[in-house]
Scaffold this motif. Structure first.
Motif, PDB file in Angstrom:
ATOM      1  N   TRP A   1      -5.102   6.325   5.985  1.00 45.08           N
ATOM      2  CA  TRP A   1      -4.586   7.700   5.907  1.00 45.08           C
ATOM      3  C   TRP A   1      -5.019   8.449   4.647  1.00 45.08           C
ATOM      4  O   TRP A   1      -4.681   9.623   4.482  1.00 45.08           O
ATOM      5  CB  TRP A   1      -3.051   7.681   5.962  1.00 45.08           C
ATOM      6  N   THR A   2      -5.770   7.806   3.744  1.00 48.74           N
ATOM      7  CA  THR A   2      -6.193   8.497   2.525  1.00 48.74           C
ATOM      8  C   THR A   2      -7.494   9.260   2.773  1.00 48.74           C
ATOM      9  O   THR A   2      -8.139   9.113   3.814  1.00 48.74           O
ATOM     10  CB  THR A   2      -6.397   7.490   1.385  1.00 48.74           C
TER      11      THR A   2
ATOM     12  N   MET B   1       1.420   1.471   8.796  1.00 50.23           N
ATOM     13  CA  MET B   1       1.352   0.578   7.643  1.00 50.23           C
ATOM     14  C   MET B   1       2.752   0.205   7.158  1.00 50.23           C
ATOM     15  O   MET B   1       2.983  -0.945   6.746  1.00 50.23           O
ATOM     16  CB  MET B   1       0.549   1.223   6.517  1.00 50.23           C
TER      17      MET B   1
ATOM     18  N   THR C   1     -10.495   6.713   3.160  1.00 55.29           N
ATOM     19  CA  THR C   1     -10.460   5.797   4.310  1.00 55.29           C
ATOM     20  C   THR C   1     -10.494   6.517   5.653  1.00 55.29           C
ATOM     21  O   THR C   1     -10.593   5.862   6.691  1.00 55.29           O
ATOM     22  CB  THR C   1      -9.212   4.907   4.243  1.00 55.29           C
TER      23      THR C   1
ATOM     24  N   PHE D   1       0.014   6.035   8.108  1.00 52.77           N
ATOM     25  CA  PHE D   1       1.119   5.707   7.199  1.00 52.77           C
ATOM     26  C   PHE D   1       2.294   5.048   7.925  1.00 52.77           C
ATOM     27  O   PHE D   1       2.774   3.991   7.476  1.00 52.77           O
ATOM     28  CB  PHE D   1       1.569   6.971   6.464  1.00 52.77           C
TER      29      PHE D   1
ATOM     30  N   TRP E   1      -7.527   0.268  11.136  1.00 54.00           N
ATOM     31  CA  TRP E   1      -7.242   1.299  10.142  1.00 54.00           C
ATOM     32  C   TRP E   1      -5.913   1.943  10.531  1.00 54.00           C
ATOM     33  O   TRP E   1      -5.833   2.661  11.519  1.00 54.00           O
ATOM     34  CB  TRP E   1      -8.357   2.338  10.105  1.00 54.00           C
TER      35      TRP E   1
ATOM     36  N   ALA F   1       0.818  -1.209   0.000  1.00 47.66           N
ATOM     37  CA  ALA F   1       0.000   0.000   0.000  1.00 47.66           C
ATOM     38  C   ALA F   1       0.851   1.258   0.000  1.00 47.66           C
ATOM     39  O   ALA F   1       0.423   2.309  -0.473  1.00 47.66           O
ATOM     40  CB  ALA F   1      -0.941  -0.006   1.204  1.00 47.66           C
ATOM     41  N   THR F   2       2.061   1.166   0.526  1.00 44.40           N
ATOM     42  CA  THR F   2       2.934   2.345   0.630  1.00 44.40           C
ATOM     43  C   THR F   2       3.891   2.471  -0.549  1.00 44.40           C
ATOM     44  O   THR F   2       4.732   3.369  -0.551  1.00 44.40           O
ATOM     45  CB  THR F   2       3.744   2.265   1.932  1.00 44.40           C
TER      46      THR F   2
ATOM     47  N   THR G   1      -5.718   0.411   4.932  1.00 44.44           N
ATOM     48  CA  THR G   1      -5.177   1.767   4.837  1.00 44.44           C
ATOM     49  C   THR G   1      -6.107   2.733   5.563  1.00 44.44           C
ATOM     50  O   THR G   1      -7.326   2.680   5.373  1.00 44.44           O
ATOM     51  CB  THR G   1      -5.047   2.177   3.362  1.00 44.44           C
TER      52      THR G   1
ATOM     53  N   SER H   1      -3.092   3.691  -2.899  1.00 44.80           N
ATOM     54  CA  SER H   1      -2.571   3.515  -1.538  1.00 44.80           C
ATOM     55  C   SER H   1      -3.564   2.797  -0.636  1.00 44.80           C
ATOM     56  O   SER H   1      -3.237   2.502   0.519  1.00 44.80           O
ATOM     57  CB  SER H   1      -2.217   4.883  -0.929  1.00 44.80           C
ATOM     58  N   GLU H   2      -4.759   2.524  -1.152  1.00 42.51           N
ATOM     59  CA  GLU H   2      -5.779   1.866  -0.339  1.00 42.51           C
ATOM     60  C   GLU H   2      -5.724   0.357  -0.559  1.00 42.51           C
ATOM     61  O   GLU H   2      -5.833  -0.121  -1.694  1.00 42.51           O
ATOM     62  CB  GLU H   2      -7.168   2.410  -0.704  1.00 42.51           C
ATOM     63  N   CYS H   3      -5.539  -0.372   0.516  1.00 43.62           N
ATOM     64  CA  CYS H   3      -5.378  -1.810   0.428  1.00 43.62           C
ATOM     65  C   CYS H   3      -5.872  -2.448   1.713  1.00 43.62           C
ATOM     66  O   CYS H   3      -5.943  -1.793   2.765  1.00 43.62           O
ATOM     67  CB  CYS H   3      -3.904  -2.171   0.188  1.00 43.62           C
TER      68      CYS H   3
END
Length: 729
Positions: free
Chosen positions: A660-661, A697, A664, A694, A691, A500-501, A658, A630-632
């Protein structure tokens, strides 16, 4: 027009006369056959009855294309054999599934020491030159691929055979082939000893009722979960059904001495030995008081034939009446003639839009006013009928899942959504409501409409695979049934090889809530307001290319060394955060409003307004792509992190997402995902949602990679990390 009675000519005529009387204020009473109005009314009713007849054609005929073919894949309609089978979900399923593996004669699966753990015992098909390591790896790999969620295989035991001799007395008919009867008896008793039930030669083909009532009997025979000597007496009634057998005496089994006295005998299974000489035959066949002499060589020959026959019918044959449903229909022609052709000649003359000559005696030129009125009437009726006929002709294209229908026609778009929802309902599925879930956080209104259409199409096409894998757990890059369905419904990547990162790392960026960003450089008081303030807002265009990494990285110069705050990062995914403003020299400035009270960020200066608009849309699309990629979601099963048989929580999983988006972090989206998990997860499995921000994750993915790449992984650090996060949340 939903029932045949409603589209019957007499029914339509009676209703039409009633409506005509009401329209005239109940003063029209002459509705007999000689009345011209009745003639026109009957013509319309006849046309409607013809359309009603066409609409009642079998749906198979209506959906058949112009080439006479019913394109089932394009319609997302599937063969029952593809839809109905499911992957193993019970001990019996796993036992039967492993028993069908190449190189495996018989296998059974038992619950292990703790809930969720299984032990497998495997009988190899060939004991000679057996590679036990390869066989164990094969069984373990298949189990991992098909295992139910929150389960794992603990131990695999390779069973050794015990050579066993059968002794019994059989009474047969006078017309029986002795060696054939003996071979059949040997074969079926040997199958019972291996745990395979006897399958009679007269087994019926599978019917739809069989599949729904006893699905476990459909593709594979029922598997017995015992490695002890089966109770033969329980199978005598079926053994007596062997052709030629009248009665069966007492059966006895004698084990032969093991060739290798030091070989392990636990677990073992009885393997029936065929006689290799006349004096080794201990199965006696009698006709009345006369004992028959058997030839051991012919017994071997017949045994091979019997085995081949049973292999050919190892699975039920499908009944064509129930299963062969993917056949083409009869293509119907929905074109029709003009309404004039349904009228008597005199009415065609009087109402014709084009003057016609006639030889009818006494025919006179109609009054112009009457001619105009009848033409208008027939034109209106013909237009209505043509629209109905065209709708029927367009049904195959409307149902075609590959038809590219955008959102330009709202009525057509809504109709396609209704059709897809109907097809999903046929499969027993209903998609969740997503209007206020935050699912469309990154989409424009037009993109949302397209998404709602293709979201349904993708889900409909994936249903066979999703249903077949229902309840299964992840395996390497394969998400399993639960995660695959969650990914489609939540619009999020699941169990992917791409971290994701990764995209953030490729850009050299990271998020830090304590970071100090460069303050905005463009004071709000210096903004030059255009004559029309709305010119600063840029209309969304999602069909644009993304910026390359270098150009994109240069637009976020406010983050020192690529360190951004989560608030600014999330703000950048808001389409309204980017605007344009005129500057000196006729140029335009692209600005980013981070929410600062006194200033904004100057992103880029362009020579004209059109260039600024194009750059803003490219920038929006790139930021949205960064957030989406970045969403996973990762599913971590506690049983797979165990260091011993009792070092795990049964039926417990952690769903790492994820957090931090822009999407999410929305409470509405998190609630939506949480409700999906509760609906989709097996009822006995508890799934905790985490959840992560960053930095968390990054730590999780590093620990996960370390476990996956190690030959003897130490999962203690990953378990401790997740445990600490669960305690905090």
């Amino acid at each position: 027009m939903s029932t045949p009675a409603q589209t019957d000519f007499e029914n339509l005529r009676a209703r039409a006369v009633h409506y005509a009387q009401q329209a005239s204020g109940n003063i029209w009473t002459d509705f007999n056959l000689h009345d011209p109005g009745v003639t026109l009314l009957e013509q319309t009713c006849f046309a409607l009855s013809e359309l009603g007849y066409q609409a009642r054609h079998p749906i198979r005929d209506i959906l058949t294309a112009d080439d006479g073919t019913l394109h089932y894949p394009d319609l997302a309609l599937y063969d029952p054999r593809l839809v109905l089978p499911g992957d193993p979900v019970t001990d019996l399923d796993l036992t039967s599934f492993l028993s069908d593996l190449p190189g495996v004669s018989r296998a059974w699966v038992r619950p292990g020491f703790r809930t969720g753990l299984y032990n497998a015992v495997v009988i190899p098909a060939d004991q000679k030159d057996l590679d036990e390591t390869a066989l164990r790896d094969q069984v373990a790999g298949i189990f991992a691929e098909k295992r139910p969620l929150a389960t794992d295989l603990d131990k695999i035991a390779i069973a050794r055979h015990r050579d066993t001799v059968l002794s019994c007395t059989l009474h047969v008919t006078a017309t029986a082939n002795p060696e054939r009867v003996a071979a059949r008896f040997y074969y079926h008793v040997a199958a019972i000893l291996r745990g395979r039930p006897y399958q009679a030669a007269s087994s019926q083909a599978a019917t739809r009722e069989d599949v729904y009532n006893t699905p476990e009997l459909f593709y594979r025979p029922p598997a017995e979960t015992t490695d002890t000597l089966p109770e033969i007496d329980a199978h005598l009634s079926r053994l007596r059904a062997i052709l030629g057998i009248v009665d069966i005496g007492e059966l006895a089994f004698r084990e032969l001495p093991a060739e290798d006295a030091g070989a392990p005998l636990d677990p073992t299974f009885p393997a029936l030995v065929l006689p290799h000489a006349a004096d080794e035959i201990e199965v006696e066949l009698w006709i009345g008081d006369n004992r028959l002499t058997l030839d051991h060589n012919r017994i071997h020959e017949e045994y091979i034939r019997v085995a081949a026959e049973n292999i050919s019918r190892a699975h039920h044959h499908l009944a064509d009446a129930d299963w062969s449903v993917l056949t083409d229909g009869r293509r119907r022609n929905f074109s029709r003639s003009h309404v004039d052709e349904m009228l008597p000649a005199i009415y065609r003359i009087y109402g014709s839009t084009t003057r016609q000559n006639t030889s009818i005696r006494g025919a006179q030129r109609p009054d112009g006013r009457l001619d105009s009125q009848m033409s208008q009437y027939r034109t209106a009726i013909d237009g209505q009928l043509q629209a109905m006929s065209d709708a029927l002709a367009a049904v195959p294209k409307l149902f075609d899942a590959d038809t590219d229908q955008g959102s330009k026609d709202p009525a057509l778009h809504a109709q396609r959504l209704e059709i897809l929802d109907l097809l999903l309902a046929v499969h027993g599925e209903t998609l969740p409501a997503i209007r206020h879930t935050g699912l469309h956080c990154y989409r424009s209104i037009a993109s949302r409409q397209d998404f709602e259409l293709f979201w349904r199409l993708h889900y409909l096409r994936a249903l066979p695979a999703l249903n077949a894998a229902r309840g299964t757990g992840p395996m390497a890059a394969q998400p399993g049934g639960f995660m695959a369905r969650l990914g489609l419904l939540a619009d999020i990547s699941v169990q992917t090889e791409r971290p994701a990162t990764k995209m953030m790392s490729d850009l050299g960026w990271c998020l830090d809530a304590t970071a100090t960003e460069v303050p905005p450089d463009f004071p709000r008081r210096d903004l030059l307001m255009p004559v029309n303030p709305f010119e600063m807002l840029v209309p969304r265009d999602d069909d644009v290319e993304h910026l390359d990494e270098a150009a994109f990285r240069a637009t976020a110069w406010w983050g020192p060394d690529g360190v951004l705050t989560p608030e600014t990062f999330q703000r950048a995914a808001n389409a309204d955060a980017f605007a344009i403003t005129p500057v000196s020299g006729g140029r335009w400035q692209v600005i980013f409003d981070s929410g600062h009270a006194d200033a904004v960020y100057a992103v880029k200066t362009t020579e004209d307004k059109s260039e600024a608009i194009a750059f803003v849309n490219e920038l929006r699309a790139t930021w949205n792509a960064l957030h989406e990629q970045s969403e996973c979601a990762y599913l971590v099963e506690d049983i797979l992190l165990r260091s011993s048989d009792d070092d795990f929580a049964s039926n417990r999983c952690t769903l790492v997402l994820t957090g931090w988006t822009a999407r999410t972090t929305l409470d509405s989206y998190r609630t939506y995902v949480s409700e999906l998990v509760q609906q989709l997860a097996p009822s006995h499995v508890v799934i905790d949602l985490l959840w992560l921000d960053f930095p968390q994750m990054v730590t999780f993915e590093n620990l996960r990679v370390a476990v996956a790449q190690s030959d003897s992984p130490d999962c203690s650090n990953l378990k401790a990390f997740l445990r600490d996060l669960r305690q905090v949340t």
